[in-house]
Design a protein around this motif. Structure first.
Motif, PDB file in Angstrom:
ATOM      1  N   GLN A 237     -16.134  53.559   0.324  1.00 37.08           N
ATOM      2  CA  GLN A 237     -15.552  52.513   1.534  1.00 37.08           C
ATOM      3  C   GLN A 237     -16.646  51.543   1.560  1.00 37.08           C
ATOM      4  OE1 GLN A 237     -15.679  55.242   4.912  1.00 37.08           O
ATOM      5  NE2 GLN A 237     -13.766  55.820   4.475  1.00 37.08           N
ATOM      6  N   LEU A 238     -17.251  51.074   0.329  1.00 34.00           N
ATOM      7  CA  LEU A 238     -18.145  49.724   0.419  1.00 34.00           C
ATOM      8  C   LEU A 238     -17.029  48.809   0.308  1.00 34.00           C
ATOM      9  CD1 LEU A 238     -20.912  51.333  -1.839  1.00 34.00           C
ATOM     10  CD2 LEU A 238     -20.789  51.275   0.636  1.00 34.00           C
ATOM     11  N   ALA A 239     -17.619  47.564   0.602  1.00 30.34           N
ATOM     12  CA  ALA A 239     -16.784  46.242   0.479  1.00 30.34           C
ATOM     13  C   ALA A 239     -16.185  46.153  -0.936  1.00 30.34           C
ATOM     14  CB  ALA A 239     -17.858  45.159   1.168  1.00 30.34           C
ATOM     15  N   GLU A 240     -14.775  45.590  -0.826  1.00 30.28           N
ATOM     16  CA  GLU A 240     -14.180  45.457  -2.046  1.00 30.28           C
ATOM     17  C   GLU A 240     -14.416  44.178  -2.790  1.00 30.28           C
ATOM     18  OE1 GLU A 240     -10.175  47.008  -1.492  1.00 30.28           O
ATOM     19  OE2 GLU A 240     -10.889  49.014  -1.141  1.00 30.28           O
ATOM     20  N   GLU A 241     -14.694  43.017  -2.000  1.00 30.47           N
ATOM     21  CA  GLU A 241     -14.882  41.861  -2.362  1.00 30.47           C
ATOM     22  C   GLU A 241     -16.173  41.359  -1.726  1.00 30.47           C
ATOM     23  OE1 GLU A 241     -11.923  39.427  -0.431  1.00 30.47           O
ATOM     24  OE2 GLU A 241     -12.518  39.814   1.778  1.00 30.47           O
ATOM     25  N   LEU A 242     -16.639  40.153  -2.176  1.00 29.37           N
ATOM     26  CA  LEU A 242     -18.093  39.552  -1.591  1.00 29.37           C
ATOM     27  C   LEU A 242     -18.128  40.042   0.015  1.00 29.37           C
ATOM     28  CD1 LEU A 242     -18.400  36.257  -3.564  1.00 29.37           C
ATOM     29  CD2 LEU A 242     -19.663  38.433  -3.803  1.00 29.37           C
ATOM     30  N   PRO A 243     -19.014  40.640   0.432  1.00 29.68           N
ATOM     31  CA  PRO A 243     -19.193  40.815   1.883  1.00 29.68           C
ATOM     32  C   PRO A 243     -19.182  39.550   2.614  1.00 29.68           C
ATOM     33  CG  PRO A 243     -20.685  42.296   0.519  1.00 29.68           C
ATOM     34  CD  PRO A 243     -20.078  41.474  -0.376  1.00 29.68           C
ATOM     35  N   ILE A 244     -20.106  38.650   2.090  1.00 26.63           N
ATOM     36  CA  ILE A 244     -20.131  37.397   2.924  1.00 26.63           C
ATOM     37  C   ILE A 244     -18.730  36.618   3.174  1.00 26.63           C
ATOM     38  CG2 ILE A 244     -20.804  35.801   0.954  1.00 26.63           C
ATOM     39  CD1 ILE A 244     -21.989  35.434   4.652  1.00 26.63           C
ATOM     40  N   LYS A 245     -17.778  36.923   2.058  1.00 29.44           N
ATOM     41  CA  LYS A 245     -16.473  36.116   2.239  1.00 29.44           C
ATOM     42  C   LYS A 245     -15.650  36.810   3.227  1.00 29.44           C
ATOM     43  CE  LYS A 245     -12.446  35.359  -0.746  1.00 29.44           C
ATOM     44  NZ  LYS A 245     -11.794  35.741  -2.007  1.00 29.44           N
ATOM     45  N   THR A 246     -15.728  38.133   3.396  1.00 29.83           N
ATOM     46  CA  THR A 246     -15.074  38.838   4.420  1.00 29.83           C
ATOM     47  C   THR A 246     -15.628  38.703   5.824  1.00 29.83           C
ATOM     48  OG1 THR A 246     -14.896  40.745   2.806  1.00 29.83           O
ATOM     49  CG2 THR A 246     -14.605  41.122   5.217  1.00 29.83           C
ATOM     50  N   VAL A 247     -16.956  38.306   5.893  1.00 27.89           N
ATOM     51  CA  VAL A 247     -17.551  37.837   7.106  1.00 27.89           C
ATOM     52  C   VAL A 247     -16.809  36.459   7.577  1.00 27.89           C
ATOM     53  CG1 VAL A 247     -19.661  36.965   7.981  1.00 27.89           C
ATOM     54  CG2 VAL A 247     -19.801  39.173   6.792  1.00 27.89           C
ATOM     55  N   LEU A 248     -16.965  35.594   6.643  1.00 30.53           N
ATOM     56  CA  LEU A 248     -16.457  34.223   7.206  1.00 30.53           C
ATOM     57  C   LEU A 248     -14.761  34.230   7.416  1.00 30.53           C
ATOM     58  CD1 LEU A 248     -18.712  31.982   4.872  1.00 30.53           C
ATOM     59  CD2 LEU A 248     -19.020  32.592   7.222  1.00 30.53           C
ATOM     60  N   LYS A 249     -14.252  34.975   6.651  1.00 29.52           N
ATOM     61  CA  LYS A 249     -12.776  34.963   6.727  1.00 29.52           C
ATOM     62  C   LYS A 249     -12.318  35.674   7.850  1.00 29.52           C
ATOM     63  CE  LYS A 249     -10.247  37.173   3.584  1.00 29.52           C
ATOM     64  NZ  LYS A 249      -9.987  37.460   2.114  1.00 29.52           N
ATOM     65  N   GLU A 250     -12.896  36.860   8.218  1.00 26.75           N
ATOM     66  CA  GLU A 250     -12.312  37.761   9.183  1.00 26.75           C
ATOM     67  C   GLU A 250     -13.113  37.997  10.568  1.00 26.75           C
ATOM     68  OE1 GLU A 250     -11.394  41.383   7.348  1.00 26.75           O
ATOM     69  OE2 GLU A 250     -10.323  40.615   5.623  1.00 26.75           O
ATOM     70  N   PRO A 253     -15.540  34.782  14.878  1.00 23.52           N
ATOM     71  CA  PRO A 253     -16.079  34.944  16.236  1.00 23.52           C
ATOM     72  C   PRO A 253     -17.188  35.446  16.649  1.00 23.52           C
ATOM     73  CG  PRO A 253     -13.575  35.042  16.326  1.00 23.52           C
ATOM     74  CD  PRO A 253     -14.024  35.189  14.730  1.00 23.52           C
ATOM     75  N   SER A 254     -17.395  36.595  15.892  1.00 21.47           N
ATOM     76  CA  SER A 254     -18.655  37.453  15.812  1.00 21.47           C
ATOM     77  C   SER A 254     -19.798  36.481  15.289  1.00 21.47           C
ATOM     78  CB  SER A 254     -18.483  38.681  14.983  1.00 21.47           C
ATOM     79  OG  SER A 254     -17.375  39.561  15.549  1.00 21.47           O
ATOM     80  N   VAL A 255     -19.472  35.717  14.364  1.00 19.59           N
ATOM     81  CA  VAL A 255     -20.764  35.072  13.751  1.00 19.59           C
ATOM     82  C   VAL A 255     -21.138  34.077  14.732  1.00 19.59           C
ATOM     83  CG1 VAL A 255     -20.944  33.053  12.036  1.00 19.59           C
ATOM     84  CG2 VAL A 255     -19.914  35.248  11.133  1.00 19.59           C
ATOM     85  N   LEU A 256     -20.318  33.303  15.383  1.00 16.45           N
ATOM     86  CA  LEU A 256     -20.568  32.551  16.513  1.00 16.45           C
ATOM     87  C   LEU A 256     -21.448  33.078  17.474  1.00 16.45           C
ATOM     88  CD1 LEU A 256     -17.296  30.180  16.578  1.00 16.45           C
ATOM     89  CD2 LEU A 256     -19.357  29.687  15.566  1.00 16.45           C
ATOM     90  N   VAL A 257     -20.933  34.196  17.903  1.00 11.63           N
ATOM     91  CA  VAL A 257     -21.543  34.766  19.256  1.00 11.63           C
ATOM     92  C   VAL A 257     -23.012  35.214  18.736  1.00 11.63           C
ATOM     93  CG1 VAL A 257     -21.776  36.858  20.658  1.00 11.63           C
ATOM     94  CG2 VAL A 257     -19.509  35.733  20.438  1.00 11.63           C
ATOM     95  N   SER A 258     -23.068  35.824  17.534  1.00 11.45           N
ATOM     96  CA  SER A 258     -24.309  36.208  17.014  1.00 11.45           C
ATOM     97  C   SER A 258     -25.291  35.152  16.748  1.00 11.45           C
ATOM     98  CB  SER A 258     -24.122  36.939  15.653  1.00 11.45           C
ATOM     99  OG  SER A 258     -23.356  38.335  15.942  1.00 11.45           O
TER     100      SER A 258
END
Length: 443
Positions: A237-250, A253-258
């Motif tokens: 169940q590890l990330a299937e694509e670049l983890p940072i790509k998933t972060v920015l795409k999905e 809002p969590s990025v902005l709060v953090s």
């Protein structure tokens, strides 16, 4: 299957109300101790910034320019954090948390010891500040992976009801590194004359830092990979694509709060703790030993504040505690700094109160950790934390130094403004609590 569901499956075998075990205590202790020694390596530079500036830049350079240049090199460590953090987080999400935990300390120990051995401007000219800059960049890359990796590592070892305490404990350990730096700086100023410090004494804390780093590497050999990462490996169940790509795409809002709560953390640490001793020395002519002793007292109270804020966050929620500590930090620093400009009689108790509310750094990582699902947690936290620290933490010393020439109260106004951001962010955490909790399976 989405990442929230994946995470929930990895949590099925973890009882939600499991008590902290001896293994948890060992993990927290070793992680906190290692983080303390690594943070010492990173911050010791600022305690000797004045001496380093005089040795690594031309003697005929104007004092204000030398100070800006020195803090610029200090800032370079922050600006390098995102790249180092993103790279280490990428492999931490794909190969394991512990491997990056070991790499970060190696990248910190080597340049710290190198600074202690480095020739000055008088010996090698322009190459001296360039080599110093290179070392700070390497340190920044290391610390970029250290703090986010450590927070992810400890929170994936404990049950979900102890995430706040785990983050608070680790944050206390990281802050303890600043305390060690303050104590070492105080000891150097007490044991050596100004001439001796300028001649060779400034090298001692950097050489100690290199030794501390290799000790930390040895200690971390006894840590184990997190149960959550091992479960994701086993279930593929590890990330299937670049983890940072998933972060920015999905998870924008969590990025902005953090990033918002990290901005508060930077103001709390950089302005009220790292810069204030030097500001007191320059503005009210407080002697270095007294200012550093008061700084040490404040840091002791940060440790207490971290544990308190983390524990309270577990009980009452991250949002309300973030708001309370933001208000406390802004108000206490305003009262402290404004008073010190005219009367230093209550230096120690007032600085201690500020230190307690700087304990807000104990709840900030709990908010950020809970904002991302397990498969991309390291990358999400690392990106948000390090980009925010590079922007706000890296530029703050230069910004405040420039502003203070126009208004001596500028540090207070800056901290108050950032604490307002903390209050707004806490409202967002409360408002979107179900979504943030879902990201960690804690709904």
């Amino acid at each position: 299957m989405n990442t929230e569901q994946n995470y929930s499956e990895t949590q099925q075998d973890t009882p939600p109300k499991r008590k902290i075990t001896l293994e948890d205590v060992k993990t927290l202790s070793l992680s906190a101790l290692g983080g303390a020694l690594e943070f010492y390596d990173f911050v010791i530079f600022v305690y000797f910034a004045n001496v380093v500036g005089s040795l690594f830049f031309p003697a005929d350079m104007p004092e204000w320019m030398r100070q800006v240049q020195t803090y610029g090199i200090f800032a370079a460590g922050y600006l390098a954090r995102p790249l180092g953090g993103i790279i280490m987080a990428h492999f931490g999400d794909l190969l394991g948390r512990k491997r990056m935990f070991m790499l970060s300390i190696f990248l910190m120990a080597v340049p710290t010891m190198a600074i202690g051995l480095m020739p000055t401007y008088e010996s090698i000219g322009l190459a001296a500040p360039l080599l110093l800059l290179l070392c700070r960049v390497l340190q920044g890359a290391a610390i970029g992976g250290e703090a986010p990796g450590a927070w992810v590592f400890v929170t994936e070892h404990v049950s979900k009801r102890h995430i706040g305490l785990a983050c608070g404990t680790l944050s206390a350990g990281l802050v303890a590194g600043i305390l060690i730096g303050s104590l070492v700086a105080t000891g150097i100023h007490s044991a050596y004359s100004a001439e001796d410090i300028h001649s060779y004494g400034w090298r001692i804390p950097f050489l100690l830092g290199g030794v501390f780093g290799f000790v930390t590497m040895y200690l971390r050999r006894w840590l184990h990979e997190t149960p959550i990462f091992k479960a994701m490996q086993e279930h593929k169940q590890l990330a299937e694509e670049l983890p940072i790509k998933t972060v920015l795409k999905e998870h924008l809002p969590s990025v902005l709060v953090s990033m918002a709560v990290t901005w508060v953390l930077t103001a709390a640490i950089v302005v009220t703790i790292l810069m204030t001793p030097s500001l007191l020395q320059k503005i009210v002519h407080l002697d270095p030993t007294t200012s550093l002793e008061a700084n040490s007292v404040a840091i002791v109270f940060i440790l207490i504040g971290c544990l308190v804020s983390g524990s309270l966050a577990d009980r009452f929620g991250n949002g309300p505690i973030m708001a309370i500590f933001s208000i406390g930090l802004g108000a206490s620093f305003w009262a402290f700094y404004g008073t010190m400009l005219h009367d230093t009689t209550y230096l120690f108790p007032m600085y201690a109160i500020v230190g307690f509310f700087v304990g807000i750094v104990g709840v900030v990582p709990a908010i950020a950790v809970k904002s991302f699902p397990a498969a991309i947690r390291f990358s999400g936290l690392s990106f948000s934390y390090n980009v925010a620290y590079a922007i706000f933490g890296g530029t703050t010393p230069m910004l405040v130094s420039a502003m203070i020439a126009e208004n001596v109260m500028s540090p207070v106004y800056y901290v108050a403004a950032v604490c307002s951001v903390g209050i707004i962010a806490s409202a967002a955490v409360i408002r979107f609590k179900p979504r943030l909790d879902l990201a960690t399976g804690n709904a």
